[in-house]
Scaffold this active site. Sequence first.
Site, mmCIF file in Angstrom:
data_model
loop_
_atom_site.group_PDB
_atom_site.id
_atom_site.type_symbol
_atom_site.label_atom_id
_atom_site.label_comp_id
_atom_site.label_asym_id
_atom_site.label_seq_id
_atom_site.Cartn_x
_atom_site.Cartn_y
_atom_site.Cartn_z
ATOM 1 N N CYS A 129 111.457 132.910 55.222
ATOM 2 C CA CYS A 129 112.345 133.015 56.380
ATOM 3 C C CYS A 129 111.592 133.149 57.702
ATOM 4 C CB CYS A 129 113.313 134.181 56.205
ATOM 5 S SG CYS A 129 114.433 133.998 54.787
ATOM 6 N N HIS A 272 116.130 136.544 63.070
ATOM 7 C CA HIS A 272 116.458 135.850 61.821
ATOM 8 C C HIS A 272 117.781 136.383 61.309
ATOM 9 C CE1 HIS A 272 116.512 134.540 57.741
ATOM 10 N NE2 HIS A 272 116.150 135.710 57.252
ATOM 11 N N ASN A 302 122.665 133.442 55.609
ATOM 12 C CA ASN A 302 121.212 133.422 55.762
ATOM 13 C C ASN A 302 120.714 132.036 55.364
ATOM 14 O OD1 ASN A 302 118.424 133.666 55.532
ATOM 15 N ND2 ASN A 302 118.499 135.697 54.594
#
Length: 355
Positions: A129, A272, A302
């Site tokens: 990520c 994020h 996500n």
Amino acid sequence: MLSGPAPYALPAAAPCVPVRPVVLEAVSGWVPPRVVPNAGLPGQWGVDDRWVRTRTGIERRHVADPGTSTGDAAVHAARRLLEKAGNPRVDALVLATATPDHLCPATAPAVAARLGLGTIPALDIAAVCSGFVYGLALCQGAVGAALFDRVLVVGADIYSHWLDPEDRSTGVVFGDGAGAALVARGQESDSAGALLGFDLGSDGSGYDLITVVGGGARARSLDEPEAPGDRYFRMRGGAVFQHAIERMTASCGAVLERVGWRPEEVDHFVPHQANARILTAVGKRLGIPADRCALHLREVGNTGAASIPLALADAQAGGRLRPGARVLVTAFGGGLTWGSAALLCPEAPAEPRSP
């Protein structure tokens, strides 16, 4: 006279390579058309809309159809960006992903070929990520050192093909998507889109907190068959939660100090999009007001390496980012890895996120 090896001699000074201003020219994104709201999650998971929203802040996610790969998503996002930018010349391509089309070869060269970019350098980076922030930093260094004039950096992940259908802890969180950006030579260090500073880090002692155990050299080196579940993405959510808060907070503090910004001077905070509670906790620790935080995970979940460019693209498309505004981005991912960047918002409006 003392004997022994000759003293070390410093090498001749290398020619000074000028560091050029580097800007984020434009950003765009793509998500699959199929939407799965919380009410549409598998019944055997025993969750409802309120349960998911309370714990994650997610209301829906986009899920790729069978046959749609990470490379496909990357091509969609990159093509939209390049068309919007007038199809400029691209000198290299960097693809950040944790869900590559194959273990070998890398996905980036095929993406470059499908985009018609010719025989340019193309490579994957695997920082999970944190991949897009890592990619921005690599591209800033390459363009700033005059190795390239313009680099296409893409963050893309199709997690739905990598998740255990019986694992609700990952199933409720992750969605699919891709985001793309152009990093190019700028005119002035304070022009819109300027990439001003980075902080990157990793801690391999926590590598087992976010994993796909099977398929790699470690699993193949063992004289035993892989377990059926080893092919799936796994995450130890509780431990990751605390690490993410601590690492992103510290990383943001480091990059703010590096560029000389106070937290209250940040116009837009784009973390994020992992979990709303993580985003809120990091913002509070930094002292950045909640209304300055870009929150896009409600719509897409996500999306891994695509998370930050998708959030930037959504905020720009909604008119919430003004050119030249001070933007702080930060991410945390498997590895463990983390990274933050300070930049000025680019002038070019982002494309809407519709497919």
